[in-house]
Design a protein around this motif. Structure first.
Motif, PDB file in Angstrom:
ATOM      1  N   LYS A 256       1.284  -1.367   0.234  1.00 38.49           N
ATOM      2  CA  LYS A 256      -0.208   0.177  -0.642  1.00 38.49           C
ATOM      3  C   LYS A 256       1.047   1.320  -0.165  1.00 38.49           C
ATOM      4  CE  LYS A 256      -4.232  -1.997   1.819  1.00 38.49           C
ATOM      5  NZ  LYS A 256      -4.978  -1.926   3.470  1.00 38.49           N
ATOM      6  N   GLY A 257       2.653   1.237   0.109  1.00 37.49           N
ATOM      7  CA  GLY A 257       3.287   1.871   0.096  1.00 37.49           C
ATOM      8  C   GLY A 257       3.236   2.946   1.359  1.00 37.49           C
ATOM      9  N   VAL A 258       3.098   2.034   2.115  1.00 34.77           N
ATOM     10  CA  VAL A 258       3.262   2.334   3.674  1.00 34.77           C
ATOM     11  C   VAL A 258       5.031   2.031   3.890  1.00 34.77           C
ATOM     12  CG1 VAL A 258       2.509   2.807   6.337  1.00 34.77           C
ATOM     13  CG2 VAL A 258       0.446   1.745   4.724  1.00 34.77           C
ATOM     14  N   SER A 259       5.800   3.056   3.882  1.00 34.14           N
ATOM     15  CA  SER A 259       7.170   2.498   3.762  1.00 34.14           C
ATOM     16  C   SER A 259       7.943   2.589   4.734  1.00 34.14           C
ATOM     17  CB  SER A 259       7.900   2.874   2.364  1.00 34.14           C
ATOM     18  OG  SER A 259       9.624   3.086   2.475  1.00 34.14           O
ATOM     19  N   ILE A 260       9.073   1.159   5.259  1.00 32.69           N
ATOM     20  CA  ILE A 260       9.961   2.246   6.437  1.00 32.69           C
ATOM     21  C   ILE A 260      11.144   1.464   6.138  1.00 32.69           C
ATOM     22  CG2 ILE A 260      10.551   1.037   9.126  1.00 32.69           C
ATOM     23  CD1 ILE A 260       7.431   0.087   9.566  1.00 32.69           C
ATOM     24  N   PRO A 261      11.732   2.919   5.597  1.00 30.61           N
ATOM     25  CA  PRO A 261      12.908   2.729   4.981  1.00 30.61           C
ATOM     26  C   PRO A 261      14.246   1.451   6.528  1.00 30.61           C
ATOM     27  CG  PRO A 261      12.452   4.893   5.343  1.00 30.61           C
ATOM     28  CD  PRO A 261      11.818   3.932   6.328  1.00 30.61           C
ATOM     29  N   VAL A 262      14.829   0.158   4.735  1.00 27.43           N
ATOM     30  CA  VAL A 262      16.018   0.269   5.626  1.00 27.43           C
ATOM     31  C   VAL A 262      16.752   0.773   6.044  1.00 27.43           C
ATOM     32  CG1 VAL A 262      17.038  -1.561   5.306  1.00 27.43           C
ATOM     33  CG2 VAL A 262      15.364  -1.674   4.333  1.00 27.43           C
ATOM     34  N   ASN A 263      17.052   2.033   5.260  1.00 25.84           N
ATOM     35  CA  ASN A 263      18.132   3.297   5.057  1.00 25.84           C
ATOM     36  C   ASN A 263      17.981   4.511   5.931  1.00 25.84           C
ATOM     37  OD1 ASN A 263      20.833   0.936   4.708  1.00 25.84           O
ATOM     38  ND2 ASN A 263      19.763   0.874   2.736  1.00 25.84           N
ATOM     39  N   GLU A 264      17.545   4.870   6.626  1.00 25.47           N
ATOM     40  CA  GLU A 264      16.127   6.089   6.888  1.00 25.47           C
ATOM     41  C   GLU A 264      17.122   7.406   7.292  1.00 25.47           C
ATOM     42  OE1 GLU A 264      13.948   7.812  10.871  1.00 25.47           O
ATOM     43  OE2 GLU A 264      14.828   6.142  10.957  1.00 25.47           O
ATOM     44  N   ILE A 265      18.539   7.380   7.325  1.00 26.02           N
ATOM     45  CA  ILE A 265      19.708   8.442   6.568  1.00 26.02           C
ATOM     46  C   ILE A 265      19.184   8.473   5.220  1.00 26.02           C
ATOM     47  CG2 ILE A 265      21.262   9.435   6.810  1.00 26.02           C
ATOM     48  CD1 ILE A 265      20.092   9.133   9.595  1.00 26.02           C
ATOM     49  N   LEU A 266      19.648   6.907   4.397  1.00 25.52           N
ATOM     50  CA  LEU A 266      19.732   7.923   2.843  1.00 25.52           C
ATOM     51  C   LEU A 266      18.285   7.912   2.503  1.00 25.52           C
ATOM     52  CD1 LEU A 266      21.737   7.178   0.749  1.00 25.52           C
ATOM     53  CD2 LEU A 266      20.933   4.742   0.828  1.00 25.52           C
ATOM     54  N   ALA A 267      17.226   7.592   3.318  1.00 23.77           N
ATOM     55  CA  ALA A 267      15.634   7.532   2.763  1.00 23.77           C
ATOM     56  C   ALA A 267      15.898   9.227   2.639  1.00 23.77           C
ATOM     57  CB  ALA A 267      14.850   6.830   3.396  1.00 23.77           C
ATOM     58  N   SER A 268      16.157   9.735   4.072  1.00 21.04           N
ATOM     59  CA  SER A 268      16.248  10.777   4.799  1.00 21.04           C
ATOM     60  C   SER A 268      16.940  11.965   2.999  1.00 21.04           C
ATOM     61  CB  SER A 268      16.322  11.069   5.169  1.00 21.04           C
ATOM     62  OG  SER A 268      15.493  10.656   6.851  1.00 21.04           O
ATOM     63  N   MET A 269      18.021  11.767   2.804  1.00 25.60           N
ATOM     64  CA  MET A 269      18.734  12.312   1.135  1.00 25.60           C
ATOM     65  C   MET A 269      17.800  12.510   0.512  1.00 25.60           C
ATOM     66  SD  MET A 269      22.761  11.247   0.488  1.00 25.60           S
ATOM     67  CE  MET A 269      23.287  11.799   1.918  1.00 25.60           C
ATOM     68  N   PHE A 270      17.237  11.430   0.074  1.00 23.11           N
ATOM     69  CA  PHE A 270      16.560  11.534  -0.817  1.00 23.11           C
ATOM     70  C   PHE A 270      15.463  12.294  -1.141  1.00 23.11           C
ATOM     71  CE2 PHE A 270      18.110   7.761  -4.086  1.00 23.11           C
ATOM     72  CZ  PHE A 270      19.064   7.070  -3.367  1.00 23.11           C
ATOM     73  N   LEU A 271      15.092  12.505   0.110  1.00 27.88           N
ATOM     74  CA  LEU A 271      13.504  13.411   0.356  1.00 27.88           C
ATOM     75  C   LEU A 271      14.630  14.432   0.062  1.00 27.88           C
ATOM     76  CD1 LEU A 271      12.225  11.943   3.074  1.00 27.88           C
ATOM     77  CD2 LEU A 271      11.351  12.098   0.965  1.00 27.88           C
ATOM     78  N   GLN A 272      15.616  14.883   0.422  1.00 22.90           N
ATOM     79  CA  GLN A 272      16.716  16.445  -0.070  1.00 22.90           C
ATOM     80  C   GLN A 272      16.689  16.889  -0.778  1.00 22.90           C
ATOM     81  OE1 GLN A 272      20.012  16.747   2.331  1.00 22.90           O
ATOM     82  NE2 GLN A 272      19.926  18.764   3.396  1.00 22.90           N
ATOM     83  N   LEU A 273      17.360  15.848  -1.622  1.00 26.67           N
ATOM     84  CA  LEU A 273      17.624  15.506  -2.746  1.00 26.67           C
ATOM     85  C   LEU A 273      16.318  15.764  -4.138  1.00 26.67           C
ATOM     86  CD1 LEU A 273      21.122  14.848  -2.979  1.00 26.67           C
ATOM     87  CD2 LEU A 273      20.971  16.691  -2.697  1.00 26.67           C
ATOM     88  N   ARG A 274      15.267  16.021  -2.842  1.00 27.08           N
ATOM     89  CA  ARG A 274      13.724  15.115  -4.316  1.00 27.08           C
ATOM     90  C   ARG A 274      13.961  14.797  -5.113  1.00 27.08           C
ATOM     91  NH1 ARG A 274      15.512  21.091  -3.989  1.00 27.08           N
ATOM     92  NH2 ARG A 274      14.343  22.443  -2.539  1.00 27.08           N
ATOM     93  N   LEU A 275      14.775  13.402  -4.650  1.00 22.18           N
ATOM     94  CA  LEU A 275      15.075  12.192  -5.735  1.00 22.18           C
ATOM     95  C   LEU A 275      13.932  11.172  -5.482  1.00 22.18           C
ATOM     96  CD1 LEU A 275      18.010  11.105  -5.149  1.00 22.18           C
ATOM     97  CD2 LEU A 275      17.404  12.435  -6.894  1.00 22.18           C
ATOM     98  N   SER A 276      13.190  11.494  -4.278  1.00 22.62           N
ATOM     99  CA  SER A 276      11.784  10.705  -4.235  1.00 22.62           C
ATOM    100  C   SER A 276      10.756  11.429  -2.817  1.00 22.62           C
ATOM    101  CB  SER A 276      12.587   8.872  -2.905  1.00 22.62           C
ATOM    102  OG  SER A 276      12.977   9.810  -2.149  1.00 22.62           O
ATOM    103  N   GLU A 277      10.261  10.700  -2.949  1.00 23.47           N
ATOM    104  CA  GLU A 277       8.461  11.526  -1.812  1.00 23.47           C
ATOM    105  C   GLU A 277       8.178  10.735  -0.724  1.00 23.47           C
ATOM    106  OE1 GLU A 277       5.916  11.676  -4.593  1.00 23.47           O
ATOM    107  OE2 GLU A 277       6.732  12.785  -5.926  1.00 23.47           O
ATOM    108  N   ARG A 278       7.346  11.638   0.112  1.00 20.02           N
ATOM    109  CA  ARG A 278       6.895  10.981   1.123  1.00 20.02           C
ATOM    110  C   ARG A 278       5.590   9.917   1.101  1.00 20.02           C
ATOM    111  NH1 ARG A 278       9.951  11.517   6.749  1.00 20.02           N
ATOM    112  NH2 ARG A 278      11.472  13.223   6.490  1.00 20.02           N
ATOM    113  N   SER A 279       5.107  10.350  -0.309  1.00 20.58           N
ATOM    114  CA  SER A 279       4.029  10.017  -0.648  1.00 20.58           C
ATOM    115  C   SER A 279       3.474   8.631  -0.559  1.00 20.58           C
ATOM    116  CB  SER A 279       3.680  10.872  -1.630  1.00 20.58           C
ATOM    117  OG  SER A 279       4.569  10.098  -2.913  1.00 20.58           O
ATOM    118  N   GLY A 280       5.136   7.858  -0.661  1.00 19.62           N
ATOM    119  CA  GLY A 280       4.861   6.146  -0.762  1.00 19.62           C
ATOM    120  C   GLY A 280       4.252   5.394  -2.126  1.00 19.62           C
ATOM    121  N   ARG A 281       4.358   6.256  -3.049  1.00 18.26           N
ATOM    122  CA  ARG A 281       3.862   6.005  -4.531  1.00 18.26           C
ATOM    123  C   ARG A 281       4.348   4.706  -5.294  1.00 18.26           C
ATOM    124  NH1 ARG A 281       4.550   8.943  -9.682  1.00 18.26           N
ATOM    125  NH2 ARG A 281       6.588   9.784  -9.119  1.00 18.26           N
TER     126      ARG A 281
END
Length: 472
Positions: free
Chosen positions: A330-355
């Protein structure tokens, strides 16, 4: 629905048993259940989970709900069985036993807290799960060392785990360039702290190694000439050994290049319909997820394999620690690498929308995502429009359907088929690479390509160096 019933349903749909999860039918053994509690408790600690579980009433191999008659309220040696278990578990384990009704079947759920500080023992003996087997921890010293280290220092992550000794002299010029290109400023005085690139004792960690200018983590795109890895390996493209952000972008660019636009003239009345080889958005999300959720601790990068009918994108490590299967889809994502996921968000490479996962599932169904214990594979199938006289997996020598063409014209068509096959496998293939693959001169290939462009079969996009071919 009761919480225990929801939990059981989430556990049953998991594809395997784990170090922290076991399924039983109606098996009962007073001492072995205590040993299993020890094993599940220690296994949950090893996997970074808060709880482990044993569920009775589930078929061991099929995970079919069959119900159970097991009874934890019986007396054992003149005392309640639960009391017997609690008295012999050291340190004290606050396990819980609950009954649940699922599909009209009685199930029993045993919830076991993960070990803390020291391994959980039953009758003075610590146990562990190796695969689906229960074993004495003392028989596996490497697991014992790992468990004791986790109990003392916590689960290792790409932030807490130091890079190897040989990788402690790192530079980050490419990282600064990447951030600058995204319009995000990095400060040389603080970037190591803000991006969490150092361990508690000041050494570069695995996160730093992944983002450095040079590392020894190869990231490959393997192109096969058929539908399986048993077929000839056509080419291997290396994108790793450097900052993974650049490597990921190169893989996304490669996917864009091979996503040829096909002219669909089936049932054509007026305008023809352009159809891409695959859904690029689904491919994009699959690659992003593979990089964010990959278990980089083992220095194993995601693997991309291109076949004649699909692309497979493999990431190591399976689901996140607390990720349930339904939430994942359903897109309720729990990142394996939380810090790396935060970096992707900061760089607008990914979203929090879980799409990401819902996008893949929407395009290709749940069956396109294979979840195993130690890896996840996303399959992006090719949507080939049958308007060209060849199929990649059939070989390049098949005849054109129109049998009236003979002699040099027929030979020319066969050559065109072979060239189209090569372009479909690798849109950036050079004229010389085509000549080498087909065993002819570069001049002959150049002449054939000129004819194919004049006939509107293929088109060159961009310069000879750095451009790519497009099948029309």
């Amino acid at each position: 629905m009761a919480k225990s019933e929801d939990l059981v349903k989430n556990l049953v749909v998991l594809p395997h048993e784990y170090e922290w999860l076991d399924f039983k039918e109606s098996w009962f053994s007073k001492d072995e259940i205590g040993e299993y509690i020890s094993a599940i408790s220690n296994g949950a600690a090893l996997c970074g989970r808060e709880f482990g579980y044993i569920v009775w009433g589930i078929h061991n191999s099929t995970h079919e709900i069959i119900g159970t008659t097991v009874n934890f309220d019986k007396d054992v040696n003149h005392e309640p069985f639960k009391h017997y278990l609690a008295r012999n578990l050291k340190p004290s384990v606050a396990f819980e036993v609950e009954e649940a009704q699922v599909d009209g079947k009685r199930l029993v759920l045993l919830s076991v807290p993960a070990a803390k500080s020291v391994p959980t023992k039953f009758l003075s003996q610590a146990f562990i799960r190796i695969g689906s087997s229960k074993e004495k921890l003392s028989k596996f010293p490497e697991w014992e060392i790992r468990l004791l280290n986790i109990l003392s220092n916590g689960i290792p992550t790409i932030v807490s785990m130091a890079a190897p000794d040989y990788a402690q002299e790192l530079t980050f010029e490419k990282l600064f360039m990447y951030y600058g290109a995204k319009g995000v400023a990095l400060r040389k005085e603080t970037f190591k702290k803000s991006l969490r690139l150092l361990t508690a004792d000041g050494r570069y960690n695995i996160m730093a190694l992944l983002l450095s200018d040079a590392n020894d983590i190869p990231i490959r795109v393997s192109v096969f000439s058929g539908k399986s890895k048993a077929d000839t390996l056509f080419s291997v493209k290396e994108y790793g050994n450097s900052c993974i952000l650049y490597a990921m972008d190169k893989i996304l660019e490669y996917g864009d290049a091979i996503n040829i636009i096909q002219a669909d003239e089936r049932g054509r009345i007026s305008e023809r319909k352009d159809v891409p080889l695959f859904d690029y958005e689904a491919f994009h999300e699959a690659v992003l997820n593979a990089f964010i959720h990959n278990k980089w601790l083992g220095m194993n990068a995601p693997m991309i394999s291109v076949f004649t009918d699909r692309i497979e994108i493999l990431s190591h490590g399976g689901l996140g620690l607390e990720q349930d299967l339904e939430g994942f889809y359903k897109g309720v994502s729990i990142p394996v690498n939380e810090i790396l996921a935060s970096m992707f968000l900061q760089l607008r490479l990914s979203e929090r929308s879980g799409r990401g996962v819902p996008k893949i599932v929407g395009a290709y169904g749940r069956e396109s995502i294979k979840i195993e214990k130690n890896f996840i594979v996303v399959t992006i199938p090719f949507n080939r429009i049958n308007v060209t006289p060849f199929e990649l997996n059939e070989g390049a020598g098949s005849d054109v359907p129109n049998g009236s063409q003979k002699g040099s014209q027929k030979s020319s068509q066969k050559s065109s088929q072979k060239i189209l096959r090569l372009i479909a496998e690798n849109a950036r293939i050079t004229t010389q690479e085509m000549a080498d693959a087909l065993g002819v001169s570069r001049r002959a290939i150049a002449k054939q390509l000129a004819n194919m462009q004049a006939e509107g079969i293929v088109k060159r996009i961009g310069p000879d160096k750095g451009g790519y071919w497009k099948i029309l």
